[in-house]
Design a protein around this motif. Structure first.
Motif, PDB file in Angstrom:
ATOM      1  N   GLU A  23     -97.536  -7.665   6.729  1.00  0.00           N
ATOM      2  CA  GLU A  23     -96.529  -7.629   5.666  1.00  0.00           C
ATOM      3  C   GLU A  23     -96.729  -6.460   4.704  1.00  0.00           C
ATOM      4  OE1 GLU A  23     -94.918 -11.657   4.289  1.00  0.00           O
ATOM      5  OE2 GLU A  23     -97.066 -12.010   4.570  1.00  0.00           O
ATOM      6  N   GLY A  24     -97.261  -5.359   5.199  1.00  0.00           N
ATOM      7  CA  GLY A  24     -97.572  -4.237   4.325  1.00  0.00           C
ATOM      8  C   GLY A  24     -96.411  -3.736   3.494  1.00  0.00           C
ATOM      9  N   ASP A  25     -95.212  -3.727   4.055  1.00  0.00           N
ATOM     10  CA  ASP A  25     -94.053  -3.224   3.323  1.00  0.00           C
ATOM     11  C   ASP A  25     -93.710  -4.093   2.117  1.00  0.00           C
ATOM     12  OD1 ASP A  25     -93.320  -0.916   4.839  1.00  0.00           O
ATOM     13  OD2 ASP A  25     -92.586  -2.228   6.424  1.00  0.00           O
ATOM     14  N   PHE A  26     -94.174  -5.332   2.126  1.00  0.00           N
ATOM     15  CA  PHE A  26     -93.766  -6.278   1.087  1.00  0.00           C
ATOM     16  C   PHE A  26     -94.817  -6.505   0.005  1.00  0.00           C
ATOM     17  CE2 PHE A  26     -91.531  -7.343   4.984  1.00  0.00           C
ATOM     18  CZ  PHE A  26     -90.212  -7.445   4.553  1.00  0.00           C
ATOM     19  N   LEU A  27     -96.101  -6.270   0.303  1.00  0.00           N
ATOM     20  CA  LEU A  27     -97.162  -6.686  -0.611  1.00  0.00           C
ATOM     21  C   LEU A  27     -97.126  -5.966  -1.950  1.00  0.00           C
ATOM     22  CD1 LEU A  27    -100.131  -7.169   1.866  1.00  0.00           C
ATOM     23  CD2 LEU A  27     -98.916  -8.919   0.586  1.00  0.00           C
ATOM     24  N   ASP A  28     -96.890  -4.657  -1.942  1.00  0.00           N
ATOM     25  CA  ASP A  28     -96.874  -3.919  -3.211  1.00  0.00           C
ATOM     26  C   ASP A  28     -95.731  -4.381  -4.109  1.00  0.00           C
ATOM     27  OD1 ASP A  28     -99.104  -2.470  -2.505  1.00  0.00           O
ATOM     28  OD2 ASP A  28     -97.963  -0.823  -1.627  1.00  0.00           O
ATOM     29  N   ILE A  29     -94.563  -4.593  -3.524  1.00  0.00           N
ATOM     30  CA  ILE A  29     -93.428  -5.079  -4.311  1.00  0.00           C
ATOM     31  C   ILE A  29     -93.701  -6.497  -4.803  1.00  0.00           C
ATOM     32  CG2 ILE A  29     -90.989  -5.725  -4.218  1.00  0.00           C
ATOM     33  CD1 ILE A  29     -90.503  -3.443  -2.351  1.00  0.00           C
ATOM     34  N   PHE A  30     -94.366  -7.290  -3.990  1.00  0.00           N
ATOM     35  CA  PHE A  30     -94.692  -8.655  -4.382  1.00  0.00           C
ATOM     36  C   PHE A  30     -95.512  -8.679  -5.668  1.00  0.00           C
ATOM     37  CE2 PHE A  30     -97.658 -12.318  -4.024  1.00  0.00           C
ATOM     38  CZ  PHE A  30     -96.733 -13.339  -4.102  1.00  0.00           C
ATOM     39  N   MET A  31     -96.488  -7.805  -5.771  1.00  0.00           N
ATOM     40  CA  MET A  31     -97.360  -7.798  -6.946  1.00  0.00           C
ATOM     41  C   MET A  31     -96.696  -7.156  -8.162  1.00  0.00           C
ATOM     42  SD  MET A  31     -99.848  -9.603  -6.227  1.00  0.00           S
ATOM     43  CE  MET A  31    -100.804  -9.347  -7.728  1.00  0.00           C
ATOM     44  N   GLN A  32     -95.505  -6.630  -8.003  1.00  0.00           N
ATOM     45  CA  GLN A  32     -94.760  -6.100  -9.146  1.00  0.00           C
ATOM     46  C   GLN A  32     -93.878  -7.159  -9.801  1.00  0.00           C
ATOM     47  OE1 GLN A  32     -92.614  -2.645  -7.691  1.00  0.00           O
ATOM     48  NE2 GLN A  32     -94.482  -1.735  -6.868  1.00  0.00           N
ATOM     49  N   GLN A  33     -93.930  -8.395  -9.284  1.00  0.00           N
ATOM     50  CA  GLN A  33     -93.163  -9.472  -9.897  1.00  0.00           C
ATOM     51  C   GLN A  33     -93.688  -9.722 -11.313  1.00  0.00           C
ATOM     52  OE1 GLN A  33     -90.456 -10.738  -7.851  1.00  0.00           O
ATOM     53  NE2 GLN A  33     -91.264  -8.847  -7.015  1.00  0.00           N
ATOM     54  N   LEU A  44     -85.404  -2.610  -0.047  1.00  0.00           N
ATOM     55  CA  LEU A  44     -86.343  -2.672   1.067  1.00  0.00           C
ATOM     56  C   LEU A  44     -85.744  -3.416   2.250  1.00  0.00           C
ATOM     57  CD1 LEU A  44     -89.128  -2.245   2.335  1.00  0.00           C
ATOM     58  CD2 LEU A  44     -89.902  -4.321   1.151  1.00  0.00           C
ATOM     59  N   LEU A  45     -85.117  -4.549   1.980  1.00  0.00           N
ATOM     60  CA  LEU A  45     -84.521  -5.328   3.065  1.00  0.00           C
ATOM     61  C   LEU A  45     -83.439  -4.535   3.789  1.00  0.00           C
ATOM     62  CD1 LEU A  45     -84.244  -8.837   1.346  1.00  0.00           C
ATOM     63  CD2 LEU A  45     -85.884  -8.141   3.089  1.00  0.00           C
ATOM     64  N   LYS A  46     -82.623  -3.811   3.017  1.00  0.00           N
ATOM     65  CA  LYS A  46     -81.588  -2.982   3.632  1.00  0.00           C
ATOM     66  C   LYS A  46     -82.205  -1.877   4.477  1.00  0.00           C
ATOM     67  CE  LYS A  46     -78.259  -3.869  -0.072  1.00  0.00           C
ATOM     68  NZ  LYS A  46     -77.605  -3.305  -1.286  1.00  0.00           N
ATOM     69  N   ALA A  47     -83.261  -1.237   3.950  1.00  0.00           N
ATOM     70  CA  ALA A  47     -83.917  -0.145   4.686  1.00  0.00           C
ATOM     71  C   ALA A  47     -84.516  -0.647   6.000  1.00  0.00           C
ATOM     72  CB  ALA A  47     -84.998   0.482   3.813  1.00  0.00           C
ATOM     73  N   LEU A  48     -84.991  -1.895   5.979  1.00  0.00           N
ATOM     74  CA  LEU A  48     -85.596  -2.469   7.180  1.00  0.00           C
ATOM     75  C   LEU A  48     -84.577  -3.152   8.089  1.00  0.00           C
ATOM     76  CD1 LEU A  48     -88.770  -4.063   5.510  1.00  0.00           C
ATOM     77  CD2 LEU A  48     -88.678  -1.977   6.899  1.00  0.00           C
ATOM     78  N   GLY A  49     -83.334  -3.229   7.624  1.00  0.00           N
ATOM     79  CA  GLY A  49     -82.290  -3.873   8.415  1.00  0.00           C
ATOM     80  C   GLY A  49     -82.463  -5.377   8.532  1.00  0.00           C
ATOM     81  N   LEU A  50     -82.998  -5.998   7.472  1.00  0.00           N
ATOM     82  CA  LEU A  50     -83.254  -7.434   7.492  1.00  0.00           C
ATOM     83  C   LEU A  50     -82.273  -8.166   6.598  1.00  0.00           C
ATOM     84  CD1 LEU A  50     -87.152  -7.386   7.180  1.00  0.00           C
ATOM     85  CD2 LEU A  50     -85.772  -7.428   9.267  1.00  0.00           C
ATOM     86  N   LYS A  51     -81.837  -9.320   7.038  1.00  0.00           N
ATOM     87  CA  LYS A  51     -80.908 -10.142   6.271  1.00  0.00           C
ATOM     88  C   LYS A  51     -81.553 -11.482   5.970  1.00  0.00           C
ATOM     89  CE  LYS A  51     -76.129 -11.791   6.158  1.00  0.00           C
ATOM     90  NZ  LYS A  51     -74.834 -11.877   6.885  1.00  0.00           N
ATOM     91  N   THR A  52     -81.490 -11.894   4.711  1.00  0.00           N
ATOM     92  CA  THR A  52     -82.103 -13.156   4.301  1.00  0.00           C
ATOM     93  C   THR A  52     -81.231 -14.340   4.712  1.00  0.00           C
ATOM     94  OG1 THR A  52     -83.044 -12.032   2.377  1.00  0.00           O
ATOM     95  CG2 THR A  52     -83.049 -14.438   2.361  1.00  0.00           C
TER      96      THR A  52
END
Length: 459
Positions: free
Chosen positions: A210-220, A167-175
């Motif tokens: 933060e819609g792109d992140f919420l579903d993945i967050f709940m898969q933890q 997801l981070l790569k698709a969004l072009g984001l770097k931590t």
């Protein structure tokens, strides 16, 4: 009171730091406004701290809340060290260490309510793991964890593998780097909280943010099967000025042109160095922009006993005289929500604490990001590169450097003067309107909030 809400007691337990206390008081007010019985449980000094700093609500907003004092042993309350090479507020650690001793007093409250309530709902800060443990031990207890930081940040720090990395790569984001975000002592508090028993998770965010992140967050792994309620923004989005004397900075803002003022504040628990104060002052002066700068010592563990200390003596000689008519320095605590909601405010230079981020987003004010610690380095990325409602002033990779006046001047003009700033302001306004439409009626009609209320009052 509706029958479904009768005999349901809600106990809210915040972590004792301003951004945590504030978010959970906002949430408590929202819950009580729906006819629920809510207890806000905290040490006496922190109840006073959060109540005295509450803004944006009518005077009557807290009248139906029950403030329950949790006795805490004496603790040292040292002064912050603004010239430390690490910006995390380690001077608050003595408070954090002693806070765990409120557990038996909280247990007494919960057992008392359990005997007379149909259900005891405990909403505790993620960092207050013992509150959830006490709630889970009750025959009619139901623990919920409240997260004061964004779920995207919790994911980003995990690394670049798997769904999160994709997801981070698709969004072009770097931590940003994890280094220097928190101390080892605070990391231990976070680690203890990861095995907290909970029926669900509450977060001060929404899918528009933060819609792109919420579903993945709940898969933890530790969250699978639990309920998620993205209930933000929790601060009021239709502002009522605080009762009592009006802060002088609001009178000053009244005299400024619409959309002309840069607001600068690095939060309640953060400080910049003496050398950085001088460079920031010169950068603001050279930018030739109007500004309102909150320049004060970071909170100590006991803000009542210690009072507040401004740091204006660190400013360059004759600085106050040079900015007359164009800038103002505030040496005490300032009403941030009212400042952000003021029509004169154009942008916000901030440490990017999540509370400040959410408030700025809900008021449509773009941010100039200057992260200090904790989740803030990621929040700066989220605002500037994902939401595109801000710019980064000092990148996290340069956290140990003193940012020079010429660089600060450039960042200020990028938002306040140049064409790029107009695009950022437009996006900030659009996001504000979208968020306001999503939550409706000043926030009280938020569908996620109503879903949570319906869930905890079920038969």
């Amino acid at each position: 009171m509706e029958a479904s809400k009768a005999n349901v007691s809600i106990v809210v337990v915040p972590f004792p730091a301003q951004g945590h206390l504030n978010q959970l008081l906002h949430f408590s007010i929202m819950l009580s406004s729906h006819g629920l019985t809510v207890y806000y449980a905290a040490p006496r000094t922190h109840i006073h701290q959060t109540r005295s700093r509450l803004q944006g609500w009518p005077t009557s907003a807290t009248s139906s809340l029950h403030f329950h004092e949790l006795p805490i042993p004496p603790y040292t309350s040292p002064a912050p060290n603004p010239n430390s090479s690490i910006f995390f507020p380690s001077h608050l650690q003595p408070l954090f260490d002693e806070f765990k001793h409120v557990q038996p007093h909280l247990a007494n409250l919960l057992h008392s309510l359990s005997a007379t309530s149909r259900r005891v709902v405990v909403i505790s800060d993620f960092l207050v793991s013992f509150a959830a443990t006490e709630a889970a031990a009750l025959p009619n207890g139901e623990p919920y964890t409240f997260r004061c930081t964004p779920p995207s940040g919790a994911l980003a720090w995990q690394g670049e593998d798997g769904p999160v990395g994709n997801l981070l790569k698709a969004l072009g984001l770097k931590t940003p780097s994890k280094e220097d975000r928190v101390t080892e002592e605070f990391s231990a508090i976070v680690a203890r909280s990861k095995s907290t028993p909970e029926s669900g998770v509450l977060i001060n965010t929404c899918r528009l943010i933060e819609g792109d992140f919420l579903d993945i967050f709940m898969q933890q792994p530790d969250l699978i099967g639990k309920k998620l309620f993205a209930i933000g923004p929790l601060n009021p989005i239709v502002i009522t000025e605080t009762a009592g004397p009006r802060h002088r900075c609001l009178d000053w803002l009244d005299r400024q042109p619409s959309g002309s003022v840069l607001y600068i504040s690095f939060g309640s628990n953060s400080s910049i160095s003496d050398e950085q104060i001088e460079q920031l002052a010169m950068g603001l002066l050279n930018s030739d922009q109007r500004f309102l700068w909150v320049l004060r010592e970071a909170d100590r563990g006991d803000v009542i006993a210690e009072g507040e200390r401004d740091r204006q003596n660190k400013l360059p000689p004759d600085f106050i005289e040079k900015i007359e008519g164009k800038g103002i320095i505030i040496g005490d605590w300032a009403p941030q929500l009212e400042i952000l909601a003021h029509q004169a405010t154009a942008a916000f230079m901030s440490h990017c604490g999540w509370n400040s981020c959410i408030e700025s987003i809900s008021m449509g004010v773009p941010m100039l990001a200057w992260p200090m610690h904790s989740d803030q380095p990621w929040n700066a990325v989220l605002l500037s590169s994902y939401l595109k409602v801000g710019v980064v002033v000092r990148d996290w990779s340069r956290r140990k450097e003193v940012l020079l006046a010429v660089e600060i001047e450039k960042a200020v003009k990028e938002v306040m003067v140049y064409d790029k700033g107009e695009e950022i302001k437009r996006r900030a306004r659009e996001l504000k309107e979208a968020v306001r439409q999503a939550v409706g009626d000043g926030g009280s009609s938020n569908p996620e909030l109503l879903a949570f209320i319906n869930h905890i009052t079920r038969s």
